[in-house]
Scaffold this motif. Structure first.
Motif, PDB file in Angstrom:
ATOM      1  N   ARG A 300       0.643  -1.154   0.115  1.00 44.71           N
ATOM      2  CA  ARG A 300      -0.151  -0.010   0.061  1.00 44.71           C
ATOM      3  C   ARG A 300       0.725   1.411  -0.018  1.00 44.71           C
ATOM      4  NH1 ARG A 300      -3.694  -3.082   3.352  1.00 44.71           N
ATOM      5  NH2 ARG A 300      -2.521  -2.264   5.035  1.00 44.71           N
ATOM      6  N   ARG A 301       1.802   1.170   0.944  1.00 48.99           N
ATOM      7  CA  ARG A 301       2.676   2.311   0.847  1.00 48.99           C
ATOM      8  C   ARG A 301       3.502   2.730  -0.569  1.00 48.99           C
ATOM      9  NH1 ARG A 301       7.805   3.932   0.392  1.00 48.99           N
ATOM     10  NH2 ARG A 301       8.692   1.896   0.120  1.00 48.99           N
ATOM     11  N   LEU A 302       3.703   1.653  -1.300  1.00 46.55           N
ATOM     12  CA  LEU A 302       4.195   1.984  -2.557  1.00 46.55           C
ATOM     13  C   LEU A 302       3.123   2.589  -3.565  1.00 46.55           C
ATOM     14  CD1 LEU A 302       6.218  -1.279  -2.983  1.00 46.55           C
ATOM     15  CD2 LEU A 302       7.079   0.623  -2.756  1.00 46.55           C
ATOM     16  N   TYR A 303       2.053   2.134  -3.412  1.00 42.93           N
ATOM     17  CA  TYR A 303       0.797   2.794  -4.172  1.00 42.93           C
ATOM     18  C   TYR A 303       0.527   4.094  -3.961  1.00 42.93           C
ATOM     19  CZ  TYR A 303       0.068  -1.732  -6.556  1.00 42.93           C
ATOM     20  OH  TYR A 303       0.179  -2.833  -7.554  1.00 42.93           O
ATOM     21  N   ARG A 304       0.688   4.193  -2.618  1.00 49.49           N
ATOM     22  CA  ARG A 304       0.348   5.826  -2.039  1.00 49.49           C
ATOM     23  C   ARG A 304       1.358   6.483  -2.599  1.00 49.49           C
ATOM     24  NH1 ARG A 304      -1.220   4.145   4.237  1.00 49.49           N
ATOM     25  NH2 ARG A 304      -3.454   3.355   3.801  1.00 49.49           N
ATOM     26  N   GLU A 305       2.520   6.392  -2.603  1.00 47.79           N
ATOM     27  CA  GLU A 305       3.495   6.857  -3.053  1.00 47.79           C
ATOM     28  C   GLU A 305       3.298   7.391  -4.320  1.00 47.79           C
ATOM     29  OE1 GLU A 305       8.126   5.803  -4.105  1.00 47.79           O
ATOM     30  OE2 GLU A 305       7.827   6.080  -2.089  1.00 47.79           O
ATOM     31  N   LYS A 306       3.162   6.531  -5.326  1.00 49.42           N
ATOM     32  CA  LYS A 306       2.947   6.671  -6.753  1.00 49.42           C
ATOM     33  C   LYS A 306       1.685   7.606  -6.886  1.00 49.42           C
ATOM     34  CE  LYS A 306       3.414   2.436  -7.746  1.00 49.42           C
ATOM     35  NZ  LYS A 306       3.231   0.876  -8.603  1.00 49.42           N
ATOM     36  N   PHE A 307       0.784   7.492  -6.054  1.00 49.49           N
ATOM     37  CA  PHE A 307      -0.318   8.339  -6.557  1.00 49.49           C
ATOM     38  C   PHE A 307      -0.239   9.770  -6.071  1.00 49.49           C
ATOM     39  CE2 PHE A 307      -2.707   4.461  -7.394  1.00 49.49           C
ATOM     40  CZ  PHE A 307      -3.836   4.759  -8.184  1.00 49.49           C
ATOM     41  N   ALA A 308       0.521   9.880  -4.928  1.00 43.59           N
ATOM     42  CA  ALA A 308       0.887  11.047  -4.456  1.00 43.59           C
ATOM     43  C   ALA A 308       1.661  11.960  -5.332  1.00 43.59           C
ATOM     44  CB  ALA A 308       1.520  11.122  -3.153  1.00 43.59           C
ATOM     45  N   ARG A 309       2.618  11.187  -6.180  1.00 40.96           N
ATOM     46  CA  ARG A 309       3.500  11.752  -7.154  1.00 40.96           C
ATOM     47  C   ARG A 309       2.739  12.013  -8.617  1.00 40.96           C
ATOM     48  NH1 ARG A 309       8.863  10.668  -6.865  1.00 40.96           N
ATOM     49  NH2 ARG A 309       9.141  12.015  -8.787  1.00 40.96           N
ATOM     50  N   ILE A 310       1.893  11.247  -8.771  1.00 42.31           N
ATOM     51  CA  ILE A 310       1.380  11.333 -10.310  1.00 42.31           C
ATOM     52  C   ILE A 310       0.189  12.166 -10.375  1.00 42.31           C
ATOM     53  CG2 ILE A 310       0.469   9.636 -12.138  1.00 42.31           C
ATOM     54  CD1 ILE A 310       3.555   9.608 -11.474  1.00 42.31           C
ATOM     55  N   VAL A 311      -0.786  11.958  -9.563  1.00 43.54           N
ATOM     56  CA  VAL A 311      -2.129  12.601  -9.586  1.00 43.54           C
ATOM     57  C   VAL A 311      -1.915  14.180  -9.794  1.00 43.54           C
ATOM     58  CG1 VAL A 311      -4.187  13.281  -8.628  1.00 43.54           C
ATOM     59  CG2 VAL A 311      -3.398  10.810  -8.647  1.00 43.54           C
ATOM     60  N   PRO A 312      -1.183  14.901  -8.942  1.00 48.01           N
ATOM     61  CA  PRO A 312      -0.880  16.343  -9.147  1.00 48.01           C
ATOM     62  C   PRO A 312      -0.321  16.815 -10.251  1.00 48.01           C
ATOM     63  CG  PRO A 312      -0.096  15.461  -6.758  1.00 48.01           C
ATOM     64  CD  PRO A 312      -0.258  14.310  -7.620  1.00 48.01           C
ATOM     65  N   MET A 313       0.523  15.797 -10.973  1.00 49.67           N
ATOM     66  CA  MET A 313       1.081  16.005 -12.397  1.00 49.67           C
ATOM     67  C   MET A 313       0.007  16.011 -13.167  1.00 49.67           C
ATOM     68  SD  MET A 313       4.740  13.771 -12.107  1.00 49.67           S
ATOM     69  CE  MET A 313       5.233  14.107 -13.781  1.00 49.67           C
ATOM     70  N   LEU A 314      -0.640  15.012 -13.288  1.00 52.61           N
ATOM     71  CA  LEU A 314      -1.769  14.867 -14.381  1.00 52.61           C
ATOM     72  C   LEU A 314      -3.172  15.597 -14.226  1.00 52.61           C
ATOM     73  CD1 LEU A 314      -1.390  11.054 -14.884  1.00 52.61           C
ATOM     74  CD2 LEU A 314      -0.243  12.882 -16.221  1.00 52.61           C
ATOM     75  N   LYS A 315      -3.226  16.133 -12.975  1.00 54.46           N
ATOM     76  CA  LYS A 315      -4.609  16.917 -12.807  1.00 54.46           C
ATOM     77  C   LYS A 315      -4.818  18.027 -13.646  1.00 54.46           C
ATOM     78  CE  LYS A 315      -7.012  17.093  -9.145  1.00 54.46           C
ATOM     79  NZ  LYS A 315      -7.569  17.690  -7.792  1.00 54.46           N
ATOM     80  N   PRO A 316      -3.771  18.864 -13.972  1.00 53.89           N
ATOM     81  CA  PRO A 316      -3.936  20.132 -15.091  1.00 53.89           C
ATOM     82  C   PRO A 316      -4.302  19.740 -16.292  1.00 53.89           C
ATOM     83  CG  PRO A 316      -2.008  20.148 -13.614  1.00 53.89           C
ATOM     84  CD  PRO A 316      -2.502  18.808 -13.390  1.00 53.89           C
ATOM     85  N   TRP A 317      -3.933  18.260 -16.605  1.00 56.24           N
ATOM     86  CA  TRP A 317      -4.211  18.030 -18.154  1.00 56.24           C
ATOM     87  C   TRP A 317      -5.206  17.106 -18.485  1.00 56.24           C
ATOM     88  CZ3 TRP A 317      -1.378  21.173 -20.773  1.00 56.24           C
ATOM     89  CH2 TRP A 317      -0.052  21.776 -20.357  1.00 56.24           C
ATOM     90  N   LEU A 318      -5.677  16.183 -17.335  1.00 59.60           N
ATOM     91  CA  LEU A 318      -6.610  15.015 -17.511  1.00 59.60           C
ATOM     92  C   LEU A 318      -7.625  15.133 -16.154  1.00 59.60           C
ATOM     93  CD1 LEU A 318      -4.592  12.032 -18.303  1.00 59.60           C
ATOM     94  CD2 LEU A 318      -5.706  13.361 -20.035  1.00 59.60           C
ATOM     95  N   ALA A 319      -8.823  14.890 -16.593  1.00 64.79           N
ATOM     96  CA  ALA A 319      -9.735  14.957 -15.496  1.00 64.79           C
ATOM     97  C   ALA A 319      -9.623  13.486 -14.632  1.00 64.79           C
ATOM     98  CB  ALA A 319     -11.098  14.973 -16.088  1.00 64.79           C
ATOM     99  N   THR A 320      -8.944  13.701 -13.655  1.00 63.38           N
ATOM    100  CA  THR A 320      -8.762  12.811 -12.737  1.00 63.38           C
ATOM    101  C   THR A 320      -8.436  12.996 -11.391  1.00 63.38           C
ATOM    102  OG1 THR A 320      -7.394  10.505 -12.643  1.00 63.38           O
ATOM    103  CG2 THR A 320      -6.127  12.440 -13.164  1.00 63.38           C
ATOM    104  N   ASP A 321      -8.487  12.162 -10.424  1.00 68.03           N
ATOM    105  CA  ASP A 321      -8.303  12.373  -9.018  1.00 68.03           C
ATOM    106  C   ASP A 321      -7.813  10.982  -8.453  1.00 68.03           C
ATOM    107  OD1 ASP A 321      -7.668  13.759  -6.536  1.00 68.03           O
ATOM    108  OD2 ASP A 321      -9.632  14.782  -6.843  1.00 68.03           O
ATOM    109  N   VAL A 322      -7.445  11.215  -7.151  1.00 68.74           N
ATOM    110  CA  VAL A 322      -7.161   9.935  -6.513  1.00 68.74           C
ATOM    111  C   VAL A 322      -8.586   9.163  -6.361  1.00 68.74           C
ATOM    112  CG1 VAL A 322      -6.235   8.731  -4.291  1.00 68.74           C
ATOM    113  CG2 VAL A 322      -5.267  10.922  -5.388  1.00 68.74           C
ATOM    114  N   PRO A 323      -8.489   7.659  -6.652  1.00 69.78           N
ATOM    115  CA  PRO A 323      -9.824   7.168  -6.433  1.00 69.78           C
ATOM    116  C   PRO A 323     -10.042   6.726  -4.985  1.00 69.78           C
ATOM    117  CG  PRO A 323      -8.141   5.541  -7.210  1.00 69.78           C
ATOM    118  CD  PRO A 323      -7.527   7.013  -7.035  1.00 69.78           C
ATOM    119  N   ASP A 324     -11.189   6.229  -4.653  1.00 69.17           N
ATOM    120  CA  ASP A 324     -11.553   5.562  -3.463  1.00 69.17           C
ATOM    121  C   ASP A 324     -10.419   4.555  -2.998  1.00 69.17           C
ATOM    122  OD1 ASP A 324     -13.873   7.332  -3.227  1.00 69.17           O
ATOM    123  OD2 ASP A 324     -14.968   5.682  -3.698  1.00 69.17           O
TER     124      ASP A 324
END
Length: 399
Positions: A300-324
């Protein structure tokens, strides 16, 4: 041949291969595959060692019901994970060779295709096994669109009573593939009410349950919801889970079904003829995996780390957010660009593979709810996911 075979659509990855036919991505960019939900974190060493230490079991035929040790380990895990006071491993747990084969086989056991108008309901978009299982069981699929304006929740009341009367099986996926939506207690309550009214069985696909982002808000499971709502016999509720995502062992093909003992007795009888007993060495390794939580927390820690890095990068360009929960980003592509064109051009220009959302859905109620989305599986290591995100941004900047 079974005439229903002709009703099966090509699997999403077959469609993807056809979509990419003739493409030659830039040779200087290594391929990054974010299209398939295949865990790529390392398999824990103790699981590999336990598997190797039990190869002597290959000399014996395993039983369909599996070992007492395996069923006991699964039952105790269910109690710890969901706060259930007691799961009887003798009658409420059946080991299976991964949730995929069990989800398919379950429909063949539960659905009476000889009844006129037999139906099987599922979310839309959805894991394609649900549709194939319904069709080959002689039933018609009923699709429940899960839409962004509803938070991807299930609108069970959108289905007319006349349709519910013919439904024999309902698949739900929580956390959802691809949306990441987790059913809340109110959604479970409404589904149980409809099951009581119309008599259908609920198949709860929960193979992503251990990939979540808030330790204080772990996904509710179907059995947990049933118990909390007073359905202590789990009537008409069966959950499906797997070690593949939880423990990074998709190649072991190890999971289980649990719930209503009456239904599981019939499913076990079906499986005895189906011939799908679990390898004894895999059973031993599975016991070790279900008994350990430390490696799951690290996963879980590894996935959390990835989502914390990736989502802020992509949100200005794609309609997305951290899922449930889960490891997919369900991302809306720039307006006006078909999801298939987005995926094809991204592959051709940047050698990053994502899955068009329209391939994971069917047109229902006048729309394809996957159209305009792509599914991005953040399964690679953090460095590779960050590189993929950078290429995605560069691609979006050109659009």
């Amino acid at each position: 041949m079974n005439p229903n075979l002709d009703r099966l659509q090509p699997y999403p990855f077959e469609k993807l291969r056809a979509l990419f036919d003739g493409i030659a991505p830039p040779a200087g960019l290594k391929p990054i595959r974010l299209s398939i939900g295949e865990p790529q974190h390392p398999t824990p060493g103790f699981i590999r060692q336990t598997l190797a230490d039990n190869l002597g079991g290959l000399a014996t035929y395993p039983t369909t019901l599996g070992s007492d040790a395996l069923r006991g380990a699964i039952a105790r895990w269910l109690e710890r994970r969901y706060g259930l006071p007691w799961i009887d491993p003798a009658v409420q747990v059946v080991p299976v060779n991964g949730s995929r084969e069990a989800l398919f086989a379950f429909a063949q056991c539960v659905v009476d295709g000889s009844r006129p108008g037999a139906r099987v309901a599922s979310p839309n978009p959805f894991y394609q096994i649900y549709e194939g299982a319904a069709l080959l069981a002689g039933a018609e699929p009923v699709f429940l669109n899960t839409l962004p304006q509803d938070g991807f929740a299930y609108d069970f009341d959108a289905v007319p009573d006349a349709t519910w009367r013919d439904v024999q099986l309902v698949y739900v996926c929580s956390p959802g593939n691809p949306t990441g939506h987790v059913l809340g207690l109110d959604e479970w309550k409404r589904l149980f009410e409809l099951s009581d009214l119309h008599g259908f069985v609920i198949a709860a696909d929960e193979c992503y349950s251990e990939i979540y982002f808030d330790d204080g808000a772990r996904p509710i499971g179907g059995l947990e919801a049933a118990w909390r709502l007073g359905r202590t016999d789990f009537r008409n509720v069966v959950m499906f889970s797997s070690l593949s995502k939880r423990s990074n062992v998709p190649g072991m093909r190890s999971g289980f079904v649990a719930g209503d003992a009456r239904i599981l007795a019939e499913f076990l009888r079906y499986r005895t003829y189906h011939g799908c007993a679990m390898n004894p060495a895999v059973q031993a390794a599975s016991v070790a995996a279900w008994n350990d939580e430390e490696h799951v927390a690290e996963n879980r820690r590894l996935y959390r780390e990835k989502f914390a890095r990736i989502v802020p990068m992509l949100k200005p360009w794609l309609a997305t957010d951290v899922p449930d929960a889960g490891f997919y980003l369900w991302a809306g592509v720039p307006q006006g660009l078909p999801d298939t064109d987005f995926a094809r051009r991204l592959q051709a220009e940047y050698n990053v593979t994502v899955l068009p959302g329209s391939y994971l859905a069917r047109e229902a109620h006048g729309i394809n709810p996957g159209a305009g989305f792509v599914r991005i599986a953040l399964v690679a290591d953090t460095h590779e996911c960050v590189e993929a995100a950078e290429r995605l941004i560069a691609f979006c900047q050109k659009l």
